[in-house]
Motif scaffolding. Sequence first.
Motif, PDB file in Angstrom:
ATOM      1  N   LEU A   1     -24.590 -29.853 -49.331  1.00 25.14           N
ATOM      2  CA  LEU A   1     -24.228 -31.521 -49.072  1.00 25.14           C
ATOM      3  C   LEU A   1     -24.080 -32.051 -48.323  1.00 25.14           C
ATOM      4  N   PRO A   2     -23.409 -33.312 -48.179  1.00 25.33           N
ATOM      5  CA  PRO A   2     -24.421 -34.554 -46.908  1.00 25.33           C
ATOM      6  C   PRO A   2     -23.876 -34.289 -46.110  1.00 25.33           C
ATOM      7  N   PHE A   3     -24.972 -35.032 -44.821  1.00 27.68           N
ATOM      8  CA  PHE A   3     -24.003 -34.283 -43.539  1.00 27.68           C
ATOM      9  C   PHE A   3     -22.596 -34.890 -42.901  1.00 27.68           C
ATOM     10  N   ARG A   4     -22.412 -35.917 -43.549  1.00 26.53           N
ATOM     11  CA  ARG A   4     -20.902 -36.011 -42.562  1.00 26.53           C
ATOM     12  C   ARG A   4     -19.890 -35.746 -44.790  1.00 26.53           C
ATOM     13  N   ILE A   5     -19.541 -34.397 -44.410  1.00 25.94           N
ATOM     14  CA  ILE A   5     -18.209 -33.927 -44.846  1.00 25.94           C
ATOM     15  C   ILE A   5     -17.157 -34.410 -44.924  1.00 25.94           C
ATOM     16  N   ALA A   6     -15.942 -35.325 -46.126  1.00 29.16           N
ATOM     17  CA  ALA A   6     -15.133 -35.761 -45.977  1.00 29.16           C
ATOM     18  C   ALA A   6     -13.820 -34.504 -46.554  1.00 29.16           C
ATOM     19  N   HIS A   7     -14.383 -34.183 -48.148  1.00 28.27           N
ATOM     20  CA  HIS A   7     -13.182 -33.611 -48.872  1.00 28.27           C
ATOM     21  C   HIS A   7     -14.043 -31.873 -49.638  1.00 28.27           C
ATOM     22  N   GLY A   8     -13.175 -31.735 -49.752  1.00 25.27           N
ATOM     23  CA  GLY A   8     -13.712 -30.306 -50.128  1.00 25.27           C
ATOM     24  C   GLY A   8     -14.361 -30.209 -51.463  1.00 25.27           C
ATOM     25  N   PRO A   9     -14.428 -29.195 -52.970  1.00 23.17           N
ATOM     26  CA  PRO A   9     -14.565 -29.329 -54.397  1.00 23.17           C
ATOM     27  C   PRO A   9     -12.816 -29.431 -54.483  1.00 23.17           C
ATOM     28  N   ARG A  10     -12.946 -30.396 -55.260  1.00 17.49           N
ATOM     29  CA  ARG A  10     -11.991 -30.357 -55.832  1.00 17.49           C
ATOM     30  C   ARG A  10     -10.738 -30.211 -57.324  1.00 17.49           C
ATOM     31  N   ASP A  11     -12.329 -29.235 -57.747  1.00 12.93           N
ATOM     32  CA  ASP A  11     -11.537 -28.195 -59.226  1.00 12.93           C
ATOM     33  C   ASP A  11     -11.244 -26.914 -58.497  1.00 12.93           C
ATOM     34  N   ARG A  12     -11.706 -26.937 -57.006  1.00 17.41           N
ATOM     35  CA  ARG A  12     -10.461 -25.413 -56.588  1.00 17.41           C
ATOM     36  C   ARG A  12      -9.359 -25.770 -55.884  1.00 17.41           C
ATOM     37  N   PRO A  13      -7.905 -25.009 -56.196  1.00 19.21           N
ATOM     38  CA  PRO A  13      -6.914 -25.619 -55.295  1.00 19.21           C
ATOM     39  C   PRO A  13      -6.770 -25.187 -53.691  1.00 19.21           C
ATOM     40  N   ARG A  14      -7.174 -25.621 -53.019  1.00 20.54           N
ATOM     41  CA  ARG A  14      -7.602 -25.420 -51.807  1.00 20.54           C
ATOM     42  C   ARG A  14      -7.475 -26.316 -51.401  1.00 20.54           C
ATOM     43  N   VAL A  15      -6.956 -26.461 -49.616  1.00 22.87           N
ATOM     44  CA  VAL A  15      -6.330 -27.900 -48.975  1.00 22.87           C
ATOM     45  C   VAL A  15      -7.543 -27.337 -47.557  1.00 22.87           C
ATOM     46  N   ALA A  16      -8.431 -27.895 -46.826  1.00 24.13           N
ATOM     47  CA  ALA A  16      -7.990 -27.856 -44.658  1.00 24.13           C
ATOM     48  C   ALA A  16      -7.362 -28.929 -44.616  1.00 24.13           C
ATOM     49  N   LEU A  17      -6.259 -27.798 -43.567  1.00 17.84           N
ATOM     50  CA  LEU A  17      -6.013 -29.116 -42.302  1.00 17.84           C
ATOM     51  C   LEU A  17      -6.516 -28.890 -41.178  1.00 17.84           C
ATOM     52  N   THR A  18      -6.785 -29.957 -40.541  1.00 14.98           N
ATOM     53  CA  THR A  18      -7.654 -29.477 -39.796  1.00 14.98           C
ATOM     54  C   THR A  18      -6.699 -30.966 -38.372  1.00 14.98           C
ATOM     55  N   PHE A  19      -6.986 -30.247 -37.505  1.00 11.74           N
ATOM     56  CA  PHE A  19      -6.408 -30.669 -36.387  1.00 11.74           C
ATOM     57  C   PHE A  19      -7.434 -31.198 -34.954  1.00 11.74           C
ATOM     58  N   ASP A  20      -7.067 -32.364 -34.816  1.00 11.49           N
ATOM     59  CA  ASP A  20      -7.580 -32.726 -33.550  1.00 11.49           C
ATOM     60  C   ASP A  20      -7.178 -32.381 -32.011  1.00 11.49           C
ATOM     61  N   GLY A  21      -7.574 -31.231 -31.527  1.00  8.66           N
ATOM     62  CA  GLY A  21      -7.428 -30.085 -30.395  1.00  8.66           C
ATOM     63  C   GLY A  21      -7.114 -31.520 -28.626  1.00  8.66           C
ATOM     64  N   ARG A  22      -5.869 -31.600 -28.239  1.00  8.18           N
ATOM     65  CA  ARG A  22      -5.290 -32.005 -27.371  1.00  8.18           C
ATOM     66  C   ARG A  22      -3.853 -32.844 -27.334  1.00  8.18           C
ATOM     67  N   GLY A  23      -3.162 -32.651 -26.182  1.00 11.50           N
ATOM     68  CA  GLY A  23      -2.280 -33.304 -26.208  1.00 11.50           C
ATOM     69  C   GLY A  23      -0.561 -31.300 -25.949  1.00 11.50           C
ATOM     70  N   ASP A  24       0.033 -31.593 -25.350  1.00  5.04           N
ATOM     71  CA  ASP A  24       1.308 -30.164 -25.075  1.00  5.04           C
ATOM     72  C   ASP A  24       0.163 -29.396 -25.593  1.00  5.04           C
ATOM     73  N   PRO A  25      -0.093 -28.202 -24.531  1.00  6.45           N
ATOM     74  CA  PRO A  25      -0.303 -27.320 -24.866  1.00  6.45           C
ATOM     75  C   PRO A  25       0.773 -26.027 -25.518  1.00  6.45           C
ATOM     76  N   ASP A  26       2.513 -26.147 -25.424  1.00  6.02           N
ATOM     77  CA  ASP A  26       2.984 -25.758 -26.071  1.00  6.02           C
ATOM     78  C   ASP A  26       3.344 -25.806 -27.310  1.00  6.02           C
ATOM     79  N   LEU A  27       3.283 -27.687 -27.549  1.00 10.91           N
ATOM     80  CA  LEU A  27       3.121 -27.925 -28.474  1.00 10.91           C
ATOM     81  C   LEU A  27       2.051 -27.562 -29.529  1.00 10.91           C
ATOM     82  N   ALA A  28       0.498 -27.365 -28.855  1.00  8.44           N
ATOM     83  CA  ALA A  28      -0.200 -26.170 -29.521  1.00  8.44           C
ATOM     84  C   ALA A  28      -0.315 -25.360 -30.066  1.00  8.44           C
ATOM     85  N   ARG A  29       0.840 -24.529 -29.514  1.00  7.46           N
ATOM     86  CA  ARG A  29       1.017 -22.966 -29.635  1.00  7.46           C
ATOM     87  C   ARG A  29       1.825 -23.202 -30.867  1.00  7.46           C
ATOM     88  N   ALA A  30       2.970 -23.538 -31.174  1.00  9.68           N
ATOM     89  CA  ALA A  30       3.698 -24.031 -31.793  1.00  9.68           C
ATOM     90  C   ALA A  30       3.611 -24.530 -33.050  1.00  9.68           C
TER      91      ALA A  30
END
Length: 295
Positions: free
Chosen positions: A86-115
């Motif tokens: 796979l390339p060094f920079r990965i922008a998406h996964g296989p298009r033939d599988r019914p899966r997605v990745a939710l990725t979060f920038d980890g910062r901001g209100d910690p209580d909202l992060a826990r929620a």
Amino acid sequence: MDGHRAPMGRRNALGAGAGALAAALAAGCARTDGAGGAGGPAAVTRPPGTAPTTTASGTPGPTATVTPSPAASRAAAPAPRGFPGLPFRIAHGPRDRPRVALTFDGRGDPDLARAALARCEQAGAHVTVLAVGAWLADHPGLARRILDGGHEIGNHTEHHLDLASLDERAAYEEIAACARRLRRLTGSIGTWFRPSPTTYASPLLQRLAQRAGYPHVLGCDVESLDHAATRVAAVTRKVAGELRNGSVVELSLGRPVTVDALPLLLAEIGRRGLRAVTATELLGRPAADVTRTAR
């Protein structure tokens, strides 16, 4: 899989129900304008006596040899396992599988992060958090909270500065400092690195990330633009309009609008027969193979 790309009441959007989701989806996938916001890049002051070298955006400058400190070298080893072929920079996964990745920038209100994490877990979703090191320093328990929820954690630099504006030494230290903090808190530097404030990595930033021990940069193919949004509908229609098999979605962990939008987004993922998994799982490695410290 290659491609290119900071924190409103806490009312639960579940009350909106399917009607709100249908209205959001019917509005199309218009983009939300704006970038940066209150959590945008901070000004950078170069330490006295430090001469500029090549900037992280690749702009030529006086040549310099950068030797990582012993501490930074230790933080980079052992390197996480990558994904051969796979390339060094990965922008998406296989298009033939019914899966997605939710990725979060980890910062901001910690209580909202826990929620946000709790809502993902209630829906059976495992996610990837790219954490800012200084945020983890202020809230060190969140690193373990992320892992204990079945999620994975990675590197989003130490201070969320604009890496492209920094010289080579400072840009490397932003990556390496977060890697050292992750190792202290979790026993691993994490598999993934994502630049700040954008997911794009210049060739120089790619080399610096590899030097710090990261085999891949994690990009995305669906940007929620929730850092600039004030309405749940703007986030839901943007993501729902672009989501498909293999998508990597960029979201913010500690933003009220994101927390409120999550139930609708997770319901839409389920309605489409998709499963939300970590980026590591999306790329084909089972969850049991994700590096975690012993409980």
